[in-house]
Structures are given as structure tokens and as C-alpha cells.
Design a protein around this motif. Structure first.
Motif, PDB file in Angstrom:
ATOM      1  N   SER A 176       0.772  -1.348   0.013  1.00 56.53           N
ATOM      2  CA  SER A 176       0.032  -0.019  -0.047  1.00 56.53           C
ATOM      3  C   SER A 176       0.870   1.218   0.060  1.00 56.53           C
ATOM      4  CB  SER A 176      -1.094   0.089   1.327  1.00 56.53           C
ATOM      5  OG  SER A 176      -1.751  -1.205   1.233  1.00 56.53           O
ATOM      6  N   LEU A 177       2.134   1.264   0.493  1.00 53.14           N
ATOM      7  CA  LEU A 177       2.834   2.473   0.973  1.00 53.14           C
ATOM      8  C   LEU A 177       3.348   2.654  -0.453  1.00 53.14           C
ATOM      9  CD1 LEU A 177       4.576   1.926   4.027  1.00 53.14           C
ATOM     10  CD2 LEU A 177       3.382   3.784   3.652  1.00 53.14           C
ATOM     11  N   ASP A 178       3.823   1.533  -1.027  1.00 53.12           N
ATOM     12  CA  ASP A 178       4.429   1.583  -2.527  1.00 53.12           C
ATOM     13  C   ASP A 178       3.268   2.349  -3.701  1.00 53.12           C
ATOM     14  OD1 ASP A 178       6.594   0.407  -2.023  1.00 53.12           O
ATOM     15  OD2 ASP A 178       6.130  -1.453  -2.593  1.00 53.12           O
ATOM     16  N   MET A 179       2.127   1.751  -3.548  1.00 54.94           N
ATOM     17  CA  MET A 179       1.100   2.466  -4.312  1.00 54.94           C
ATOM     18  C   MET A 179       0.777   3.824  -4.107  1.00 54.94           C
ATOM     19  SD  MET A 179      -2.664   3.353  -4.221  1.00 54.94           S
ATOM     20  CE  MET A 179      -2.995   2.448  -2.781  1.00 54.94           C
ATOM     21  N   LEU A 180       0.801   4.333  -2.837  1.00 58.91           N
ATOM     22  CA  LEU A 180       0.567   5.638  -2.374  1.00 58.91           C
ATOM     23  C   LEU A 180       1.486   6.440  -2.982  1.00 58.91           C
ATOM     24  CD1 LEU A 180      -0.888   5.333   1.220  1.00 58.91           C
ATOM     25  CD2 LEU A 180      -2.209   5.706  -0.912  1.00 58.91           C
ATOM     26  N   GLN A 181       2.724   6.028  -2.906  1.00 60.77           N
ATOM     27  CA  GLN A 181       3.913   6.735  -3.244  1.00 60.77           C
ATOM     28  C   GLN A 181       3.984   6.842  -4.977  1.00 60.77           C
ATOM     29  OE1 GLN A 181       7.885   5.659  -1.904  1.00 60.77           O
ATOM     30  NE2 GLN A 181       8.415   7.908  -2.043  1.00 60.77           N
ATOM     31  N   GLN A 182       3.570   5.931  -5.575  1.00 60.42           N
ATOM     32  CA  GLN A 182       3.306   5.941  -7.048  1.00 60.42           C
ATOM     33  C   GLN A 182       2.250   7.018  -7.436  1.00 60.42           C
ATOM     34  OE1 GLN A 182       2.853   1.903  -7.947  1.00 60.42           O
ATOM     35  NE2 GLN A 182       4.691   1.123  -7.318  1.00 60.42           N
ATOM     36  N   LYS A 183       1.219   7.113  -6.554  1.00 57.50           N
ATOM     37  CA  LYS A 183       0.147   8.026  -7.056  1.00 57.50           C
ATOM     38  C   LYS A 183       0.430   9.449  -6.371  1.00 57.50           C
ATOM     39  CE  LYS A 183      -3.767   4.697  -6.953  1.00 57.50           C
ATOM     40  NZ  LYS A 183      -4.208   5.022  -8.206  1.00 57.50           N
ATOM     41  N   ARG A 184       1.476   9.721  -5.946  1.00 56.36           N
ATOM     42  CA  ARG A 184       2.312  10.774  -5.668  1.00 56.36           C
ATOM     43  C   ARG A 184       1.381  11.774  -4.636  1.00 56.36           C
ATOM     44  NH1 ARG A 184       5.813  13.133  -9.516  1.00 56.36           N
ATOM     45  NH2 ARG A 184       4.806  15.535  -9.044  1.00 56.36           N
ATOM     46  N   VAL A 185       0.818  10.993  -3.633  1.00 51.85           N
ATOM     47  CA  VAL A 185       0.138  11.528  -2.473  1.00 51.85           C
ATOM     48  C   VAL A 185       1.190  12.608  -1.828  1.00 51.85           C
ATOM     49  CG1 VAL A 185      -1.384   9.589  -2.146  1.00 51.85           C
ATOM     50  CG2 VAL A 185       0.814   9.842  -0.637  1.00 51.85           C
ATOM     51  N   ASP A 186       0.602  13.500  -1.227  1.00 52.74           N
ATOM     52  CA  ASP A 186       1.394  14.630  -0.527  1.00 52.74           C
ATOM     53  C   ASP A 186       1.954  14.325   0.656  1.00 52.74           C
ATOM     54  OD1 ASP A 186       0.898  16.337  -2.620  1.00 52.74           O
ATOM     55  OD2 ASP A 186      -0.552  17.289  -1.657  1.00 52.74           O
ATOM     56  N   GLY A 187       1.333  13.262   1.335  1.00 58.10           N
ATOM     57  CA  GLY A 187       1.649  12.787   2.807  1.00 58.10           C
ATOM     58  C   GLY A 187       0.754  11.480   3.332  1.00 58.10           C
ATOM     59  N   ILE A 188       1.176  10.879   4.092  1.00 53.96           N
ATOM     60  CA  ILE A 188       0.513   9.701   4.617  1.00 53.96           C
ATOM     61  C   ILE A 188      -0.015   9.583   6.091  1.00 53.96           C
ATOM     62  CG2 ILE A 188       0.199   7.104   4.643  1.00 53.96           C
ATOM     63  CD1 ILE A 188       2.088   7.025   2.260  1.00 53.96           C
ATOM     64  N   ILE A 189      -1.168   9.221   6.506  1.00 56.93           N
ATOM     65  CA  ILE A 189      -1.574   9.089   7.954  1.00 56.93           C
ATOM     66  C   ILE A 189      -1.309   7.349   8.054  1.00 56.93           C
ATOM     67  CG2 ILE A 189      -3.143   9.370   9.804  1.00 56.93           C
ATOM     68  CD1 ILE A 189      -4.129  11.652   8.104  1.00 56.93           C
ATOM     69  N   VAL A 190      -0.643   7.129   9.150  1.00 54.89           N
ATOM     70  CA  VAL A 190      -0.497   5.438   9.419  1.00 54.89           C
ATOM     71  C   VAL A 190      -1.191   5.147  10.538  1.00 54.89           C
ATOM     72  CG1 VAL A 190       1.207   3.595   9.584  1.00 54.89           C
ATOM     73  CG2 VAL A 190       1.518   5.637   8.024  1.00 54.89           C
TER      74      VAL A 190
END
Length: 334
Positions: free
Chosen positions: A107-121
Motif C-alpha cells: 500500500s505504501l508503494d502504491m501511495l507513493q506511485q500515486k504521488r500523494v502529498d503525505g500519509i497518515i498511518v
């Protein structure tokens, strides 16, 4: 699909003028602005979010990782996150990890590929280290309720030990001295801290922990039901039980009903999280409140602050729990 060139042609202006109208980056006369807006409406033109993100290096999209959005606690936190994102003009991409570290990594890989600005874990059940997140070090992160101590990310803590102490002190004030605890899985921070609060409250009252009355659950309905069934099978039962989340408390209520026992007449029960369901159980469940909508909003605000200032010192943001007393707990009948 209409393009910005089509809008400019219909409005009789340049593409840069259309851009200024859309982004409000330069003064454009009211007459020209109205012509551009009419052309936009006539052509049903929608600006490309992808093109804008490439230009400004921002997608105005945040990612969020949770164990399971079907769990009422996580669902209520996600609702708070979504509401805050909506208020601030951000989109949210939600990923369920299923409490699986491999799925979390994917999921982290996918979110980075989608160029999200940041992530809440928010994955309290996945025991990770900073090394597990090393490949995503460039992503601004906020850890909600969990985080490696060596990770350079902001952390929101729910003060679980204090919450466990509040729950147990409530039962002590009601006159109970034979108090059991249904814990979460061993090794999980939230579970261990709530148990530590339970033990600290008993110690402060001069009471020893009766180990047979401490039974491990799994933070789910079935785990709470099974744990309470084990307590009821003991020849020497507690008169009150603190369940370390509301889902297990709801399962415990089922086990008590199946045994023909009544709450709180035969046993008092306290949960944790104060999910919305707690108000609708029979009897209504006494629980430790976590400000879930507030947690979600705080996570978004903290993440945006981190995005704006990526080199700021790490912050630990505590959330204070509180007791919500309802009908599932009552003074000990003598």
C-alpha cells in the motif's frame, strides 16, 4: 473532453488568461472573467488535476493506512479525517492493511506511485520498525496511535495507560475489588498500555492482580465473547471486567447473555474507545472515550504542517481519554 484551449477559443482570450481566471493568480476584469466562466460552463470543462499536480508538485491528495475501515473505531476516525480533508480541499486515498505488514508495504508503494502529498498511518497491529519504512523516507508521515521511536515522523498518542487506569478506577469507586480484564493481543502497544493502566489502578488501591482473571482477546467481537466465556467458566469469577476495547466488550455482553447473566446486576462491564455502537448496546456500555473525530482532524492538520515544514522537529501529540459512564457498570451489590 474539452481542453483549456477550447475554453480560450470560445471565450476569445488566451490560454494564460483562462489559467489566471481558474487559479486566481492575476487580476482579470469582471467582463472577461464572466466570458471565461460562460465558456467553461458551456463546454463542461474540468481542469486536469494531474496536469496541475505536475506543475505545482502537489496533488492535494493524502493517503491513509488503517487495519480495517470496517472496524467501527477506525471507521469513525476515518470519517474525521475525510471531513477535515473536505474542509481543506484535499482528497483521501484509504488503504486497508488487514494488519499484514506485507500488505502495508504494498500500500505504501502504491501511495507513493500515486504521488500523494503525505500519509497518515494508523496500524496499531503491525509491529514495524523505522527500517520497514526506509524506502518511503521522502514521504511526510504522521503516525496515529503507533510509531517506531526512532522514526522521524509526528506521533499522535492516545494515552492508553491513563485510559486503562480511568476504567479500573471507575470500577473501584463502585465498590468492586474482584476485577478482571480482557486484553488485546499480547505484544501490541495499545493492549499492553491499557493492561498496565489496569494493573496500576489495582496497585494504587492496594490490590493484587488475580492472573486467572486477566484473559487475552483479539480486539474483535468473537475474541471478547470467547474471553468472557473463559472467565465465566472459572469457579471463582470477578464481579466486574474491563475490556480493552468496545468490540470485545460487545462480544462479552453476548457471552454473559448466553450464560443467563445480567449486566450490571451480575457483572459490571467497561469498554474502551466509546464507539457509536456503545450507546445502542443493551445495556448501554460504559466506555473510555477517545476523541475519534478530533483524532482524525488532528492527524490531517499535523500532516499538512509536516508537509509545509518537513525539517521541523518531531512532535508527539497526546490525546486525553475520558470516562463515559452508562448503565453497564453499577455499584457492587452486597
Amino acid at each position: 473532453m474539452a481542453t483549456i484551449k477550447d475554453v480560450a477559443r470560445l471565450a476569445g482570450v488566451s490560454t494564460s488568461t483562462v489559467s489566471h481566471v481558474l487559479n486566481k493568480t492575476r487580476f482579470v476584469s469582471p467582463e472577461i472573467t464572466e466570458r471565461v466562466q460562460q465558456a467553461i460552463d458551456q463546454l463542461h470543462y474540468t481542469p486536469s488535476a494531474l496536469a496541475r499536480s505536475l506543475k505545482v508538485n502537489q496533488t492535494r491528495t493524502l493517503g491513509m493506512l488503517v487495519n480495517s475501515s470496517a472496524n467501527p473505531f477506525f471507521a469513525e476516525v476515518v470519517q474525521g479525517v475525510e471531513q477535515r480533508c473536505y474542509e481543506l480541499g484535499y482528497s483521501l486515498v484509504l488503504c486497508n492493511t488487514g494488519a499484514d505488514s506485507n500488505r502495508l508495504g504494498t500500500s505504501l508503494d502504491m501511495l507513493q506511485q500515486k504521488r500523494v502529498d503525505g500519509i497518515i498511518v494508523m496500524c496499531t497491529r503491525v509491529n514495524l520498525t523505522a527500517g520497514d519504512l526506509e524506502r518511503h523516507a521522502s514521504l511526510p508521515l504522521v503516525m496515529a496511535d503507533w510509531g517506531p521511536v526512532d522514526l522521524d515522523a509526528d506521533l499522535i498518542q492516545d494515552s492508553s495507560q491513563r485510559g486503562g487506569r480511568l476504567a479500573t478506577e471507575h470500577l473501584l469507586r463502585l465498590g468492586h475489588r474482584r476485577i478482571g480484564c480482557i486484553t488485546g493481543p499480547a505484544g501490541q502497544r495499545a493492549s499492553e498500555e491499557r493492561l498496565a493502566g489496569f494493573e496500576a489502578a489495582l496497585a494504587r488501591a492496594g490490590l493484587a492482580v488475580h492472573r486467572p482473571w486477566v484473559v487475552e482477546g483479539n480486539f474483535e467481537l468473537a475474541g471478547g465473547q470467547a474471553a468472557m466465556a473463559r472467565l465465566l467458566a472459572l469457579p471463582d469469577r470477578p464481579t466486574a471486567v474491563f475490556a480493552c476495547n468496545d468490540m470485545m466488550a460487545a462480544g462479552a455482553l453476548r457471552a454473559l447473555a448466553d450464560a443467563g447473566l445480567h449486566v450490571p446486576q451480575d457483572m459490571s462491564l467497561v469498554g474502551y474507545d466509546n464507539i457509536e455502537l456503545a450507546r445502542y448496546l443493551v445495556p448501554r456500555l460504559t466506555s473510555i472515550e477517545q476523541p475519534k473525530a478530533g483524532l482524525g482532524a488532528l492527524a490531517v492538520d499535523a500532516l499538512l504542517a509536516r508537509i509545509q515544514n518537513p525539517h521541523a522537529p518531531r512532535r508527539i501529540l497526546p490525546l486525553e481519554p475520558s470516562l463515559v459512564a452508562r448503565e453497564s457498570s453499577a455499584p457492587l451489590a452486597i
